[in-house]
Design a protein around this motif. Structure first.
Motif, PDB file in Angstrom:
ATOM      1  N   ALA A  76       0.835  -1.207   0.000  1.00  0.00           N
ATOM      2  CA  ALA A  76       0.000   0.000   0.000  1.00  0.00           C
ATOM      3  C   ALA A  76       0.872   1.259   0.000  1.00  0.00           C
ATOM      4  CB  ALA A  76      -0.942  -0.008   1.197  1.00  0.00           C
ATOM      5  N   PHE A  77       1.985   1.247   0.718  1.00  0.00           N
ATOM      6  CA  PHE A  77       2.879   2.404   0.719  1.00  0.00           C
ATOM      7  C   PHE A  77       3.496   2.608  -0.664  1.00  0.00           C
ATOM      8  CE2 PHE A  77       2.304   2.748   5.152  1.00  0.00           C
ATOM      9  CZ  PHE A  77       2.893   3.924   5.598  1.00  0.00           C
ATOM     10  N   LEU A  82       3.926   5.733  -5.632  1.00  0.00           N
ATOM     11  CA  LEU A  82       4.194   5.655  -7.069  1.00  0.00           C
ATOM     12  C   LEU A  82       2.987   5.782  -7.982  1.00  0.00           C
ATOM     13  CD1 LEU A  82       6.705   2.674  -6.863  1.00  0.00           C
ATOM     14  CD2 LEU A  82       7.225   5.120  -6.873  1.00  0.00           C
ATOM     15  N   SER A  83       1.796   5.796  -7.437  1.00  0.00           N
ATOM     16  CA  SER A  83       0.608   5.897  -8.291  1.00  0.00           C
ATOM     17  C   SER A  83       0.537   7.239  -9.002  1.00  0.00           C
ATOM     18  CB  SER A  83      -0.671   5.697  -7.473  1.00  0.00           C
ATOM     19  OG  SER A  83      -0.736   4.396  -6.981  1.00  0.00           O
ATOM     20  N   LEU A  88       2.784  16.712  -7.895  1.00  0.00           N
ATOM     21  CA  LEU A  88       1.501  17.029  -8.526  1.00  0.00           C
ATOM     22  C   LEU A  88       0.612  15.782  -8.482  1.00  0.00           C
ATOM     23  CD1 LEU A  88       3.050  18.827 -11.615  1.00  0.00           C
ATOM     24  CD2 LEU A  88       2.083  19.916  -9.577  1.00  0.00           C
ATOM     25  N   PRO A  89      -0.078  15.531  -7.371  1.00  0.00           N
ATOM     26  CA  PRO A  89      -0.804  14.279  -7.195  1.00  0.00           C
ATOM     27  C   PRO A  89      -1.920  14.021  -8.204  1.00  0.00           C
ATOM     28  CG  PRO A  89      -1.039  15.697  -5.262  1.00  0.00           C
ATOM     29  CD  PRO A  89      -0.140  16.391  -6.211  1.00  0.00           C
ATOM     30  N   ARG A  90      -2.342  15.022  -8.931  1.00  0.00           N
ATOM     31  CA  ARG A  90      -3.372  14.780  -9.961  1.00  0.00           C
ATOM     32  C   ARG A  90      -2.765  14.216 -11.237  1.00  0.00           C
ATOM     33  NH1 ARG A  90      -8.036  19.322  -9.500  1.00  0.00           N
ATOM     34  NH2 ARG A  90      -8.514  18.868  -7.329  1.00  0.00           N
ATOM     35  N   ARG A  91      -1.453  14.232 -11.303  1.00  0.00           N
ATOM     36  CA  ARG A  91      -0.741  13.708 -12.476  1.00  0.00           C
ATOM     37  C   ARG A  91      -0.369  12.245 -12.225  1.00  0.00           C
ATOM     38  NH1 ARG A  91       5.063  15.957 -14.575  1.00  0.00           N
ATOM     39  NH2 ARG A  91       5.319  14.445 -16.239  1.00  0.00           N
ATOM     40  N   LEU A  94       2.765   5.791 -12.163  1.00  0.00           N
ATOM     41  CA  LEU A  94       2.673   4.387 -12.561  1.00  0.00           C
ATOM     42  C   LEU A  94       1.234   3.885 -12.549  1.00  0.00           C
ATOM     43  CD1 LEU A  94       5.624   2.693 -10.632  1.00  0.00           C
ATOM     44  CD2 LEU A  94       5.618   3.589 -12.959  1.00  0.00           C
ATOM     45  N   GLY A  95       0.363   4.581 -11.862  1.00  0.00           N
ATOM     46  CA  GLY A  95      -0.987   4.071 -11.644  1.00  0.00           C
ATOM     47  C   GLY A  95      -0.953   3.050 -10.518  1.00  0.00           C
ATOM     48  N   GLU A  96      -2.084   2.803  -9.929  1.00  0.00           N
ATOM     49  CA  GLU A  96      -2.123   1.957  -8.739  1.00  0.00           C
ATOM     50  C   GLU A  96      -1.672   0.521  -8.999  1.00  0.00           C
ATOM     51  OE1 GLU A  96      -5.126   0.773  -5.154  1.00  0.00           O
ATOM     52  OE2 GLU A  96      -5.362   2.713  -6.138  1.00  0.00           O
ATOM     53  N   GLY A  97      -2.116  -0.092 -10.081  1.00  0.00           N
ATOM     54  CA  GLY A  97      -1.762  -1.484 -10.362  1.00  0.00           C
ATOM     55  C   GLY A  97      -0.263  -1.686 -10.558  1.00  0.00           C
ATOM     56  N   ARG A  98       0.353  -0.834 -11.374  1.00  0.00           N
ATOM     57  CA  ARG A  98       1.805  -0.950 -11.608  1.00  0.00           C
ATOM     58  C   ARG A  98       2.597  -0.574 -10.364  1.00  0.00           C
ATOM     59  NH1 ARG A  98       3.917   2.141 -16.380  1.00  0.00           N
ATOM     60  NH2 ARG A  98       5.766   0.877 -16.067  1.00  0.00           N
TER      61      ARG A  98
END
Length: 155
Positions: A76-77, A82-83, A88-91, A94-98
């Motif tokens: 989860a960390f 890396l998500s 810039l958290p809206r950018r 890797l996305g959650e899965g990767r």
């Protein structure tokens, strides 16, 4: 080859390019020279050997079980780190899965019976080990080897 030093080489070979798309990456590995020390001391000694700042009790120990829903789950960390872009958290990064897959592959580099995973991020903030304005560090070790994955926001 899970848990072998070659697994660490494979991890960074597979993940360096995607991680460097949005962060400066420092990846360092070594033999664990004092496994009997407290986990925070192990981490501090290693980061100091890389020219970085020790943070003592401010290392957060994560659950290395691979259970995404466990409190303080390492997976989860990794997903949080890396998500999305660190600044810039809206950018998306890797996305959650990767991001979760990256975490699973990092954990797999260490022997499950003796692995310890730490981060310099806690619920209330982060504890810098470098001079970067924003960073996220992970340390993994088992009874034979240690690795640092330091991600620093690009200016």
């Amino acid at each position: 080859m899970t848990g072998s030093p070659a697994a660490l080489d494979r991890f960074i070979a597979d993940w360096r390019e995607p991680l460097e798309q949005q962060a400066g990456v420092l990846f360092a590995t070594g033999a664990l020279d004092a496994p009997s020390l407290m986990h925070t001391d192990v981490a501090d000694r290693f980061v100091q050997s890389q020219g970085l700042r020790p943070i003592g009790a401010n290392w957060e120990m994560l659950d290395p079980s691979g259970d995404d829903s466990a409190p303080r789950s390492a997976i989860a960390f990794f997903a949080d780190a890396l998500s999305q872009n660190m600044v810039l958290p809206r950018r998306s990064w890797l996305g959650e899965g990767r991001a979760r897959q990256c975490g699973r592959e990092f954990l797999a580099c260490f022997e499950p019976r003796s692995r310890t995973i730490l981060t310099n991020r806690m619920d209330f903030g982060w504890n810098p080990i470098s001079a970067a304005n924003v960073e996220w560090a992970f340390i993994g070790f088992d009874d034979q080897k240690i690795a640092l994955l330091l991600l620093a926001a690009q200016d």
